[in-house]
Scaffold this motif. Structure first.
Motif, mmCIF file in Angstrom:
data_model
loop_
_atom_site.group_PDB
_atom_site.id
_atom_site.type_symbol
_atom_site.label_atom_id
_atom_site.label_comp_id
_atom_site.label_asym_id
_atom_site.label_seq_id
_atom_site.Cartn_x
_atom_site.Cartn_y
_atom_site.Cartn_z
ATOM 1 N N ASP A 147 41.573 -19.463 25.260
ATOM 2 C CA ASP A 147 42.451 -18.412 25.787
ATOM 3 C C ASP A 147 42.050 -17.015 25.337
ATOM 4 O OD1 ASP A 147 43.778 -20.349 27.090
ATOM 5 O OD2 ASP A 147 45.676 -20.176 26.007
ATOM 6 N N THR A 148 41.288 -16.910 24.253
ATOM 7 C CA THR A 148 40.791 -15.590 23.848
ATOM 8 C C THR A 148 39.404 -15.332 24.427
ATOM 9 O OG1 THR A 148 39.911 -16.512 21.780
ATOM 10 C CG2 THR A 148 42.106 -15.523 21.697
ATOM 11 N N LYS A 149 38.955 -16.260 25.290
ATOM 12 C CA LYS A 149 37.667 -16.121 25.985
ATOM 13 C C LYS A 149 36.506 -16.007 25.005
ATOM 14 C CE LYS A 149 39.782 -14.099 30.094
ATOM 15 N NZ LYS A 149 41.126 -14.549 29.698
ATOM 16 N N ALA A 150 36.554 -16.871 23.989
ATOM 17 C CA ALA A 150 35.500 -16.869 22.973
ATOM 18 C C ALA A 150 34.442 -17.939 23.237
ATOM 19 C CB ALA A 150 36.108 -17.081 21.578
ATOM 20 N N LEU A 151 34.540 -18.623 24.378
ATOM 21 C CA LEU A 151 33.594 -19.700 24.676
ATOM 22 C C LEU A 151 32.470 -19.200 25.572
ATOM 23 C CD1 LEU A 151 36.054 -22.643 25.406
ATOM 24 C CD2 LEU A 151 34.891 -22.082 23.275
ATOM 25 N N LEU A 152 31.264 -19.703 25.316
ATOM 26 C CA LEU A 152 30.130 -19.374 26.169
ATOM 27 C C LEU A 152 30.192 -20.224 27.428
ATOM 28 C CD1 LEU A 152 27.356 -19.255 23.416
ATOM 29 C CD2 LEU A 152 28.578 -17.328 24.453
ATOM 30 N N SER A 153 29.539 -19.744 28.491
ATOM 31 C CA SER A 153 29.611 -20.423 29.782
ATOM 32 C C SER A 153 29.025 -21.835 29.707
ATOM 33 C CB SER A 153 28.877 -19.601 30.842
ATOM 34 O OG SER A 153 27.532 -19.378 30.447
ATOM 35 N N ASP A 154 27.941 -22.019 28.897
ATOM 36 C CA ASP A 154 27.376 -23.366 28.819
ATOM 37 C C ASP A 154 28.293 -24.322 28.073
ATOM 38 O OD1 ASP A 154 26.987 -22.025 26.484
ATOM 39 O OD2 ASP A 154 25.020 -22.889 26.063
ATOM 40 N N THR A 155 29.070 -23.799 27.115
ATOM 41 C CA THR A 155 30.049 -24.645 26.421
ATOM 42 C C THR A 155 31.142 -25.082 27.386
ATOM 43 O OG1 THR A 155 29.635 -23.421 24.382
ATOM 44 C CG2 THR A 155 31.622 -24.767 24.460
ATOM 45 N N LEU A 156 31.597 -24.155 28.214
ATOM 46 C CA LEU A 156 32.616 -24.496 29.210
ATOM 47 C C LEU A 156 32.079 -25.537 30.190
ATOM 48 C CD1 LEU A 156 34.367 -21.135 30.154
ATOM 49 C CD2 LEU A 156 35.437 -23.220 29.276
ATOM 50 N N ALA A 157 30.818 -25.361 30.595
ATOM 51 C CA ALA A 157 30.224 -26.318 31.529
ATOM 52 C C ALA A 157 30.155 -27.711 30.909
ATOM 53 C CB ALA A 157 28.827 -25.842 31.927
ATOM 54 N N THR A 158 29.845 -27.783 29.620
ATOM 55 C CA THR A 158 29.798 -29.079 28.929
ATOM 56 C C THR A 158 31.175 -29.729 28.891
ATOM 57 O OG1 THR A 158 27.971 -28.298 27.562
ATOM 58 C CG2 THR A 158 29.191 -30.206 26.755
ATOM 59 N N LEU A 159 32.206 -28.918 28.600
ATOM 60 C CA LEU A 159 33.572 -29.451 28.577
ATOM 61 C C LEU A 159 33.978 -29.976 29.948
ATOM 62 C CD1 LEU A 159 35.539 -26.864 26.398
ATOM 63 C CD2 LEU A 159 34.948 -29.206 25.789
ATOM 64 N N GLU A 160 33.635 -29.218 30.997
ATOM 65 C CA GLU A 160 33.999 -29.641 32.353
ATOM 66 C C GLU A 160 33.266 -30.930 32.730
ATOM 67 O OE1 GLU A 160 34.759 -25.059 33.973
ATOM 68 O OE2 GLU A 160 32.935 -26.170 34.517
ATOM 69 N N HIS A 161 31.989 -31.017 32.348
ATOM 70 C CA HIS A 161 31.225 -32.238 32.631
ATOM 71 C C HIS A 161 31.834 -33.422 31.887
ATOM 72 C CE1 HIS A 161 27.835 -34.885 33.333
ATOM 73 N NE2 HIS A 161 27.764 -35.110 32.024
ATOM 74 N N ASN A 162 32.226 -33.197 30.636
ATOM 75 C CA ASN A 162 32.822 -34.281 29.850
ATOM 76 C C ASN A 162 34.136 -34.751 30.472
ATOM 77 O OD1 ASN A 162 34.834 -35.074 27.491
ATOM 78 N ND2 ASN A 162 32.760 -35.576 26.811
#
Length: 426
Positions: free
Chosen positions: A40-55
């Motif tokens: 929520d503080t937008k501290a995640l990198l785009s590749d980390t978000l992509a990994t979470l979505e894939h998981n």
């Protein structure tokens, strides 16, 4: 704090760094809460978000599993628990944060102690369905013993109790009643209802919890006091390195001013020898300074050539520490995999000082079920928190941990394996 007193989110005032830990019982949502803060503080990198979505897609989940952001070990991901302490960093417009996600299991109490030893505040998670548990009280007690005096009791999973204000009131009343029976903890407590899963009251508000008029969690963290290096306290300057260039007639002492202030011309005393001199020069790199304050790493030279080596302390002569050597009592959390062996010598490291030490009598053990100090048991097992006597080969500064965190704490090292086996406080 009412809403009209809450700091505005767009403020650019820099409030420095806050170190805090999340603690509480197993499955109270510590890792998910940290993931929610990062998300929520937008501290995640785009590749980390992509990994979470894939998981989430692979596991057929309807939402991202934010707990995976802190569960770094394979065993943690497989079991859905936290074993080791995981550190994460993020920032808002007003402050930078260092988070320690500590384990909830009793057998990893030592890891929670490690996380609390450097924290300014603690977010104590409580599952709204289960209420205050033994592990909740245990972690609150340990945080208080280690000088973490600001607790934020976060009643989590409010979405699973229909956001009931009455349930929040029951839990907070129970914790207040318990705290009144332990006044020695000296903790300031804030209470907040939230849901780490949905994000309610973490960074943003939710209409389901509109009955709560206090600050959100991020606002509490942004306004929490940090334990900064104290420039008003007496001087404590552990000598880290004696600088003697071979081609120059110069001797300087490098280190970090842990507390207090030192200026050119000040009289100082050397601990433990007691020798005195005056400060001739102060430098940071190649820049000469008239003064250095707590938190600064500097090079100090003195007017007299006196015997000073790594591990000695430069101190204010009017407020020098007492020398502790034999029979010094300390509170220790045993971190080693093997029990304490009183027949052996260990290495004690306090700031930059290192000396051999033997453990004397075990005065008391903290019963982590009842939270009482009990006498009569001399054996010290992994995860035990005890009060014991230490006999050091050379003197150490007997500074109280609450007043001087750098010189009031120490670690014990097994010299055979170079493992850290205990964390202690004087």
């Amino acid at each position: 704090m009412k809403r009209d007193a809450i700091p505005q989110g767009h403020s650019t005032e820099d409030l420095g760094v806050l170190r805090f830990l999340t603690c509480g019982s197993v499955d109270d949502g510590k890792s998910t809460l940290i993931g929610r803060l990062l998300y929520d503080t937008k501290a995640l990198l785009s590749d980390t978000l992509a990994t979470l979505e894939h998981n989430a897609q692979r596991r057929g989940l309807s939402a991202l599993d934010l707990s995976l952001l802190t569960d770094g070990l394979v065993a943690e991901r497989e079991q859905g628990i936290t074993i080791d302490v995981a550190y994460r960093y993020f920032a808002t417009a007003r402050r930078k944060f260092i988070i320690a996600d500590s384990p909830g299991h009793v057998q990893y109490t030592r890891n929670m102690v490690t996380a609390a030893s450097t924290a300014d505040a603690a977010v104590l998670l409580v599952d709204a369905r289960k209420g205050i548990l033994a592990q909740t009280r245990r972690h609150a007690t340990i945080a208080g013993l280690l000088g973490v005096h600001h607790l934020i009791v976060a009643v989590n999973k409010m979405d699973l109790v229909e956001h009931a204000q009455e349930r929040f009131a029951e839990i907070t009343a129970e914790f207040r009643a318990w705290l009144e029976r332990h006044p020695s903890l000296h903790v300031q407590v804030d209470y907040i209802p939230l849901s780490a899963l949905t994000g309610a009251n973490v960074v943003d508000r939710a209409p389901e919890l509109a009955w709560y008029e206090g600050p959100t969690l991020i606002q509490l963290l942004e306004s929490a006091p940090a334990r900064e290096a104290d420039a008003e306290a007496p001087l404590r300057f552990p000598v880290q390195w004696v600088c003697r260039p071979s081609q120059a007639d110069f001797r300087g002492y490098a280190g970090r001013v842990e507390s207090g202030t030192v200026s050119v011309g000040d009289e100082i005393a050397v601990f433990p020898s007691g020798a005195r001199s005056r400060v001739q020069a102060i430098a940071i790199g190649t820049e000469a300074r008239d003064r250095a304050v707590a938190g600064e790493s500097v090079l100090i030279s003195l007017a007299d050539e006196i015997d000073i080596s790594r591990g000695d302390l430069l101190v204010d002569p009017e407020h020098a520490p007492q020398a502790a050597r034999a029979g010094t009592e300390a509170m220790v959390c045993w971190l080693g995999q093997q029990p304490l062996d009183p027949r052996r010598e260990y290495l004690l490291r306090q700031a930059t000082r290192e000396t051999r030490v033997r453990v004397g009598a075990v005065h008391a053990r903290l019963n982590i079920e009842t939270l009482d100090w009990e006498t009569g048991e001399a054996r010290v097992e992994p995860n035990d928190i005890v009060r014991l006597a230490l006999g050091t080969q050379t003197p150490i500064a007997a500074d109280r941990y609450e007043e001087f965190r750098a010189t009031g704490s120490f670690i014990l090292i097994d010299p055979a394996h170079n493992d850290t086996v205990a964390a202690g406080m004087l």
